[in-house]
Each structure stands twice: as structure tokens, then as C-alpha cells.
Design a protein around this motif. Structure first.
Motif, PDB file in Angstrom:
ATOM      1  N   LEU A 154       0.862  -1.175   0.000  1.00  0.00           N
ATOM      2  CA  LEU A 154       0.000   0.000   0.000  1.00  0.00           C
ATOM      3  C   LEU A 154       0.901   1.228   0.000  1.00  0.00           C
ATOM      4  CD1 LEU A 154      -2.909   0.872  -0.078  1.00  0.00           C
ATOM      5  CD2 LEU A 154      -2.971   0.779   2.405  1.00  0.00           C
ATOM      6  N   VAL A 202      -8.155   6.037  -3.162  1.00  0.00           N
ATOM      7  CA  VAL A 202      -7.425   4.776  -3.240  1.00  0.00           C
ATOM      8  C   VAL A 202      -7.574   4.198  -4.644  1.00  0.00           C
ATOM      9  CG1 VAL A 202      -9.368   3.368  -2.409  1.00  0.00           C
ATOM     10  CG2 VAL A 202      -7.022   2.540  -2.125  1.00  0.00           C
ATOM     11  N   GLU A 209      -8.228  -2.368  -3.240  1.00  0.00           N
ATOM     12  CA  GLU A 209      -9.088  -1.180  -3.240  1.00  0.00           C
ATOM     13  C   GLU A 209     -10.345  -1.441  -2.409  1.00  0.00           C
ATOM     14  OE1 GLU A 209     -11.412   1.609  -6.441  1.00  0.00           O
ATOM     15  OE2 GLU A 209      -9.455   0.819  -7.025  1.00  0.00           O
ATOM     16  N   VAL A 239      -9.464  -1.584   1.430  1.00  0.00           N
ATOM     17  CA  VAL A 239      -9.199  -0.273   2.024  1.00  0.00           C
ATOM     18  C   VAL A 239     -10.474   0.563   2.096  1.00  0.00           C
ATOM     19  CG1 VAL A 239      -7.844   1.849   1.849  1.00  0.00           C
ATOM     20  CG2 VAL A 239      -6.772  -0.344   1.326  1.00  0.00           C
ATOM     21  N   SER A 289     -10.549   5.616  -6.835  1.00  0.00           N
ATOM     22  CA  SER A 289      -9.761   6.414  -7.753  1.00  0.00           C
ATOM     23  C   SER A 289     -10.508   6.768  -9.024  1.00  0.00           C
ATOM     24  CB  SER A 289      -8.511   5.641  -8.140  1.00  0.00           C
ATOM     25  OG  SER A 289      -7.802   6.343  -9.130  1.00  0.00           O
ATOM     26  N   GLY A 341      -1.854  -1.313  -3.882  1.00  0.00           N
ATOM     27  CA  GLY A 341      -2.733  -0.166  -3.986  1.00  0.00           C
ATOM     28  C   GLY A 341      -1.986   1.098  -3.632  1.00  0.00           C
ATOM     29  N   LEU A 384      -2.709   5.065  -1.866  1.00  0.00           N
ATOM     30  CA  LEU A 384      -3.498   6.149  -1.295  1.00  0.00           C
ATOM     31  C   LEU A 384      -2.891   7.446  -1.786  1.00  0.00           C
ATOM     32  CD1 LEU A 384      -3.856   4.908   2.378  1.00  0.00           C
ATOM     33  CD2 LEU A 384      -5.684   5.106   0.705  1.00  0.00           C
TER      34      LEU A 384
END
Length: 111
Positions: A13, A26, A33, A36, A50, A71, A73
Motif C-alpha cells: 500500500l 485509493v 481497493e 481499504v 480512484s 494499492g 493512497l
């Protein structure tokens, strides 16, 4: 990484430009995804999926290419990134703290 090393990584991440702006998002493979986003909902954190293409140019893309769940952030407002105005005094510590909270909660979920 060798196959055994790659297989030992549960997920990556990446935090990218989380210190500027407040529209935390994200992206990544769908499992990361979704994980999270679910954690964010459970923690009462505003997090958006996203609007950028999966595998976009960031550090997480190399892991995706290697078949490792990954992923990122980030915030969409990159503002003065990579300019002389990109200084510590513009960092939004609240957004950074929220991103870290999500990383910790995700790591705990994966353990």
C-alpha cells in the motif's frame, strides 16, 4: 524479487502525495481497493475510489506488474509537488494522519 520473495508479500500500500489536499483516494487491484474502502467505511473515514487508471505511474504499479497485490493512497490535488513551493509547511498533517490510520488498519486486517 524471486518467486518465493514475491509470494511472501501479502500486499503493498503506497502513499503518494497524501500531504497536500484533502480528497483522499485509493486505487489498485480490486481486492486491495475494496479492502481499504471497506476499512475506511468501518472507521468513518471519507475515502473515494480512484478516478485514475489502474497501474498509473506510481510506485505501486511495479508491484502490480509483478503480480503482487498493491494499492495507492493519494490525493488528486498535487498542487506544488516537485516545485520550489513543495515545502514541509504546506503538508496537511490531518490527511497524512488519516492515510497512516488506513495503512495501519489495513496491515492489521491482513495479518
Amino acid at each position: 524479487l524471486g518467486d518465493d520473495e514475491a509470494a511472501a508479500i501479502q500486499a503493498v500500500l503506497n502513499l503518494d502525495v497524501v500531504g497536500f489536499g484533502d480528497d483522499l483516494r485509493v486505487t489498485g487491484d480490486s481486492a486491495i481497493e475494496d479492502l481499504v474502502l471497506g476499512i475506511a467505511r468501518a472507521e468513518g473515514i471519507d475515502l473515494l475510489p480512484s478516478t485514475i487508471a489502474l497501474g498509473s505511474s506510481s510506485d505501486h504499479a511495479s508491484f502490480l506488474d509483478a503480480g503482487i497485490p498493491a494499492g495507492m493512497l493519494f490525493t488528486e490535488d498535487v498542487g506544488p509537488i516537485h516545485t520550489p513551493e513543495d515545502t514541509a509547511d504546506i503538508v496537511d498533517s490531518e490527511t497524512v494522519a488519516t492515510a497512516v490510520q488506513l495503512v495501519v488498519a489495513t496491515a492489521q486486517e491482513l495479518l
